[in-house]
Design an enzyme around this catalytic site. Structure first.
Site, PDB file in Angstrom:
ATOM      1  N   ARG A 264       8.709   8.988  -2.024  1.00 44.77           N
ATOM      2  CA  ARG A 264       8.219  10.026  -1.107  1.00 44.77           C
ATOM      3  C   ARG A 264       9.007  10.132   0.185  1.00 44.77           C
ATOM      4  O   ARG A 264       8.524  10.637   1.182  1.00 44.77           O
ATOM      5  CB  ARG A 264       6.730   9.832  -0.827  1.00 44.77           C
TER       6      ARG A 264
ATOM      7  N   THR B 298       6.844   3.320  -3.732  1.00 49.58           N
ATOM      8  CA  THR B 298       6.984   4.765  -3.954  1.00 49.58           C
ATOM      9  C   THR B 298       6.821   5.544  -2.649  1.00 49.58           C
ATOM     10  O   THR B 298       7.262   6.678  -2.547  1.00 49.58           O
ATOM     11  CB  THR B 298       5.909   5.301  -4.932  1.00 49.58           C
TER      12      THR B 298
ATOM     13  N   SER C 244       2.498   0.124  -4.050  1.00 45.80           N
ATOM     14  CA  SER C 244       1.870   0.847  -5.161  1.00 45.80           C
ATOM     15  C   SER C 244       1.581  -0.133  -6.299  1.00 45.80           C
ATOM     16  O   SER C 244       2.212  -1.183  -6.388  1.00 45.80           O
ATOM     17  CB  SER C 244       2.814   1.934  -5.679  1.00 45.80           C
ATOM     18  N   GLY C 245       0.659   0.250  -7.177  1.00 47.21           N
ATOM     19  CA  GLY C 245       0.384  -0.591  -8.343  1.00 47.21           C
ATOM     20  C   GLY C 245      -1.099  -0.705  -8.665  1.00 47.21           C
ATOM     21  O   GLY C 245      -1.532  -1.645  -9.332  1.00 47.21           O
ATOM     22  N   GLY C 246      -1.876   0.276  -8.217  1.00 48.92           N
ATOM     23  CA  GLY C 246      -3.330   0.258  -8.420  1.00 48.92           C
ATOM     24  C   GLY C 246      -3.745   0.231  -9.880  1.00 48.92           C
ATOM     25  O   GLY C 246      -4.859  -0.159 -10.210  1.00 48.92           O
ATOM     26  N   GLU C 247      -2.851   0.620 -10.770  1.00 51.34           N
ATOM     27  CA  GLU C 247      -3.174   0.628 -12.201  1.00 51.34           C
ATOM     28  C   GLU C 247      -2.743  -0.680 -12.863  1.00 51.34           C
ATOM     29  O   GLU C 247      -2.799  -0.819 -14.081  1.00 51.34           O
ATOM     30  CB  GLU C 247      -2.486   1.810 -12.897  1.00 51.34           C
TER      31      GLU C 247
ATOM     32  N   ASN D 253      -7.533   2.942  -5.356  1.00 51.11           N
ATOM     33  CA  ASN D 253      -8.606   2.557  -6.277  1.00 51.11           C
ATOM     34  C   ASN D 253      -8.709   1.047  -6.449  1.00 51.11           C
ATOM     35  O   ASN D 253      -7.711   0.342  -6.406  1.00 51.11           O
ATOM     36  CB  ASN D 253      -8.395   3.221  -7.646  1.00 51.11           C
TER      37      ASN D 253
ATOM     38  N   ASP E 200     -11.467   6.922  -9.967  1.00 51.82           N
ATOM     39  CA  ASP E 200     -10.079   6.808  -9.511  1.00 51.82           C
ATOM     40  C   ASP E 200      -9.777   7.741  -8.333  1.00 51.82           C
ATOM     41  O   ASP E 200      -8.713   8.338  -8.254  1.00 51.82           O
ATOM     42  CB  ASP E 200      -9.071   7.071 -10.646  1.00 51.82           C
TER      43      ASP E 200
ATOM     44  N   ARG F  77      -9.182  12.428  -2.039  1.00 51.90           N
ATOM     45  CA  ARG F  77      -9.136  12.723  -3.471  1.00 51.90           C
ATOM     46  C   ARG F  77     -10.525  13.102  -3.973  1.00 51.90           C
ATOM     47  O   ARG F  77     -10.655  13.935  -4.877  1.00 51.90           O
ATOM     48  CB  ARG F  77      -8.664  11.474  -4.236  1.00 51.90           C
TER      49      ARG F  77
ATOM     50  N   TRP G 216       0.909  20.940  -5.767  1.00 50.07           N
ATOM     51  CA  TRP G 216       1.279  19.529  -5.592  1.00 50.07           C
ATOM     52  C   TRP G 216       2.447  19.413  -4.612  1.00 50.07           C
ATOM     53  O   TRP G 216       3.360  18.618  -4.782  1.00 50.07           O
ATOM     54  CB  TRP G 216       1.670  18.919  -6.947  1.00 50.07           C
TER      55      TRP G 216
ATOM     56  N   TRP H 130       2.507  12.645 -11.406  1.00 52.40           N
ATOM     57  CA  TRP H 130       1.246  12.815 -12.132  1.00 52.40           C
ATOM     58  C   TRP H 130       1.150  14.263 -12.619  1.00 52.40           C
ATOM     59  O   TRP H 130       0.617  14.564 -13.655  1.00 52.40           O
ATOM     60  CB  TRP H 130       0.057  12.538 -11.218  1.00 52.40           C
TER      61      TRP H 130
END
Lengths: 147, 598
Positions: B136, B180, B195-198, B282, B324, B351, B494, B558
């Protein structure tokens, strides 16, 4: 984690009858040409295939898109499985793919250490094969009672 | 030291035609002064307050129809291009998705490449980046350009030469931690999130010394008070001290260790109180039944002392997330009337579909209204407790694991994702790029394996029932808490918005259009179809006395998830053929910068 214990965990999780699961899995394994799924009316599937839909959403969707249709950065699996054998599919999922060059940055991770994938590989394959064969529509399938 | 000052002097000389008095005195003021000069676009969001507003008015509502593309630049990278270019004097700086190239373009020579930087990164980081390999943008400070690479290397590059001044590792991609977001520079520090919430990571905000890359403070999103840098007596939540173990009490056992709360969004700063503001994402695993409790402090706005990192106040928007709805979207700082009363506000379009207005000095919650009428997961937010009134029918956690909860709005990608909104100092309105998408959400049990996805839910996405547009570009008034106008878009919007003193608002669309509209009415003044879908942010700058708009196109992220085949079956029975059509019928991949002028 042993295969047996993870299988048991899988059953407990989905409240399955052991007998019915083995029945489906056995049919899939015994004859390679047999369909690994049961699909009725385009959106009703056996529990094994349904489980595949769930774990696809968990582990694969973020890259391969809704319904296995691909995204801007990962291929369409409903096309890929038209030519890929089950063994090739399994090898790819377990070991991953790395195609990195000046014009490509396709990397798929190795899922071989991920029990949610390893234990449900047959289910994920059944779901994607049903999608690839064109018998299962897009969207959220329903599971057939008693399977 | 000496060499930095020399470079600074060079940088100042380069700013032809701009009066920057006293710049040589204090280096810490360098960026502050650069931001004040509207010829520059000196931070990712345009200013410390995150407003994405420029006083430039050469391009205005009367002449916008005469805009045209002036020059373009291909980045040579295909994947999703989020963020946007910085402009400092005669130089433009931009970064790309993996491999995270950085280009310095010389505006005095038609965008000739002054230098480029291409890091060598282990490609194994690619698949642990949640959804495409976006970056970004870069930040500027003290004669350096800062980049947070995918592999979590934070690197400082000499802004004149591109040479690496220092680099430091901020995380570990082997456990799913990636970079990111754009770094943020203030007061001799570089702030960066993770980053890495998933992947079950443990989110944190980190501050590094701008000169050396030495870590100054790290504040986690979850865990013991010491780790999250809370003072139980002084850190406030809804007007009261948080008390001891405010995070630990809200998790079962050790689950906070994979607690998520990624910090991959935007950062803003208020110099009057020396406070940085940002949000957390999340909680670990999307399956709510697997992690009972409020899961603090995921989904939270943090106000921290910029020097010490200690939390002044916090506000959790979505306790015990079941959808999420990451809380990482930009925190816009503006002094605006709220219900008629002038307020030092923090405005946050979450969100979860609510527009939150807080007093940024105290953390008091003043307003939380839906900015998309489709939002249905909660009826309202109780302004006294701060708690959303969740609608059980749309709560996957209430419905239990292995149950498919249907027609939840918004979808997991939120009523708005990272694409930053803009605050117009002219109209005092907020201009918000939004998603208009709903979902079915089915959670189920998953296990944690380091570096593997830790999601535990599957979802299907589609437009709200009976509608065919997947996005809107809206003007939102925090004084009344209402949407002033709304321009429907066939796909999610977006792209980060821009407003200017010329009365225009600008944004990009997923099918590749750069659009300029009137801030007062939303009336379309200009549109141009760029080479690829736009998920980048529109920025503006002035060079040689002329104002320009600049935006990256390059579809992905996304948003690219529905790229190949559309989100759902394109059947006549569902009507709304346009919305269900695949984005690939409109645009293809490819990173290109387009610069517009009169």
């Amino acid at each position: 984690m042993s295969f047996a214990s993870s299988l048991i965990r899988g059953f407990a999780l989905l409240g399955l009858l052991t007998v019915s699961y083995v029945g489906v899995a056995h049919a899939a394994d015994a004859t390679p040409d047999a369909k690994p799924y049961v699909v009725k009316n385009g959106d009703e599937v056996d529990m094994n295939t349904y489980k595949g839909f769930l774990y696809y959403g968990d582990e694969c969707l973020r890259c391969h898109g809704p319904d296995g249709m691909g995204s801007s950065y990962a291929p369409n699996l409903t096309q890929a499985l038209k030519t890929m054998t089950k063994v090739q599919f399994e090898t790819t999922v377990m070991s991953g793919i790395k195609q990195v060059s000046n014009s490509s940055d396709l990397v798929m991770p190795a899922f071989g250490t991920n029990p949610d994938v390893v234990d449900n590989l047959n289910s994920i394959y059944a779901y994607l094969k049903a999608r690839s064969d064109g018998v299962l529509k897009r969207g959220h399938p329903h599971h057939l009672p008693g399977t | 030291m000496r060499s930095f000052k020399t470079k600074l002097a060079l940088g100042v000389c380069a700013l032809a035609g701009t009066a920057l008095v006293g710049l040589g005195a204090a280096r810490a003021d360098d960026l502050t002064q650069l931001i004040k000069n509207p010829a520059n676009w000196a931070t990712p969001l345009g200013n410390y307050a995150g407003q994405r507003y420029s006083t430039l008015s050469q391009i205005n509502t009367r002449n916008a129809k005469e805009l045209r593309p002036i020059w373009t630049f291909s980045t040579g990278v295909l994947r999703g291009h989020e963020g946007g270019p910085l402009v400092i004097g005669n130089m433009m700086y931009l970064s790309t998705p993996f491999p995270n190239k950085v280009f310095a373009l010389d505006l005095n020579h038609d965008g000739r490449i002054a230098w480029s930087y291409v890091p060598k990164q282990d490609p194994n980081v690619i698949p642990v980046m949640c959804c495409d390999t976006v970056n970004r943008g870069v930040a500027y400070g003290d004669g350096m350009i800062f980049l947070h690479q995918a592999d979590t290397t934070l690197v400082a590059l000499d802004a004149q030469t591109g040479k690496v001044v220092w680099s430091v590792k901020t995380g570990n991609p082997a456990v799913g931690e990636t970079g990111t977001s754009a770094p943020f520079v203030e007061g001799g520090k570089v702030f960066v999130g993770i980053s890495g919430g998933e992947f079950g990571i443990r989110g944190r905000m980190m501050a590094y010394d701008e000169k050396t890359g030495k870590p100054i403070w790290t504040a986690y999103s979850s865990g013991p008070d010491k780790d999250i840098m809370f003072n139980p007596e002084k850190t406030m939540f809804m007007g009261k001290p948080v008390g001891t173990d405010s995070s630990l009490k809200t998790w079962q056992g050790q689950q906070w260790m994979n607690g998520g709360g990624g910090t991959w969004g935007w950062i803003s700063y208020d110099p009057s109180t020396n406070t940085v503001f940002y949000g957390s994402g999340n909680p670990g695993t999307w399956n709510p039944t697997q992690r009972p409790g409020d899961n603090k402090w995921s989904m939270t706005i943090f106000a921290r002392d910029a020097d010490t990192g200690m939390a002044k106040w916090v506000y959790q928007m979505t306790p015990h997330d079941q959808w999420d709805y990451d809380g990482v979207n930009e925190m816009i700082l503006a002094n605006v009337p709220v219900h008629g009363k002038m307020t030092p506000a923090l405005v946050h379009f979450d969100r979860n579909g609510f527009a939150y207005v807080l007093n940024r000095n105290t953390g008091e919650l003043l307003e939380a209204n839906k900015y998309d009428p489709a939002v249905n997961w909660a009826t309202h937010v109780d302004l006294k407790t701060g708690v959303p009134q969740v609608v059980s029918e749309y709560a996957p956690g209430d419905q239990g694991a292995d149950h498919n909860t249907q027609n939840v709005c918004p979808a997991a990608l939120g009523s708005k994702d990272e694409q930053p909104a803009s605050y117009s100092q002219m109209t005092h309105m907020f201009y918000v790029p939004t998603n208009h998408v709903c979902m079915d959400y089915e959670p189920f049990k998953v296990s944690y394996t380091a570096g593997q996805p830790f999601v535990g839910a599957t979802l299907s996405m589609y437009p709200p029932k009976g509608q065919d547009n997947l996005g809107n570009f809206i003007a939102y008034d925090v004084n009344t808490g209402k949407i002033k106008w709304s321009d429907p878009e066939p796909f999610s919007v977006w792209s980060g918005a821009l407003t200017t003193g010329g009365g225009i608002a600008a944004y990009g669309t997923l099918d590749g259009q750069l659009k300029v509209v009137d801030q007062r009415t939303g009336k379309l003044l200009y549109a141009f179809k760029t080479p690829s879908g736009i998920i980048g942010n529109v920025n503006t700058y002035e060079h040689d006395g002329k104002q320009y708009l600049a935006v990256l196109s390059g579809v992905g992220g996304w948003a690219g998830i529905g790229m190949a085949a559309g989100l759902t079956e394109d059947t006549a029975g569902l009507g709304a053929v346009g919305a269900y059509k695949a984005l690939s019928n409109y645009t293809q991949l490819g990173g290109v910068l387009t610069v517009f002028g009169l």
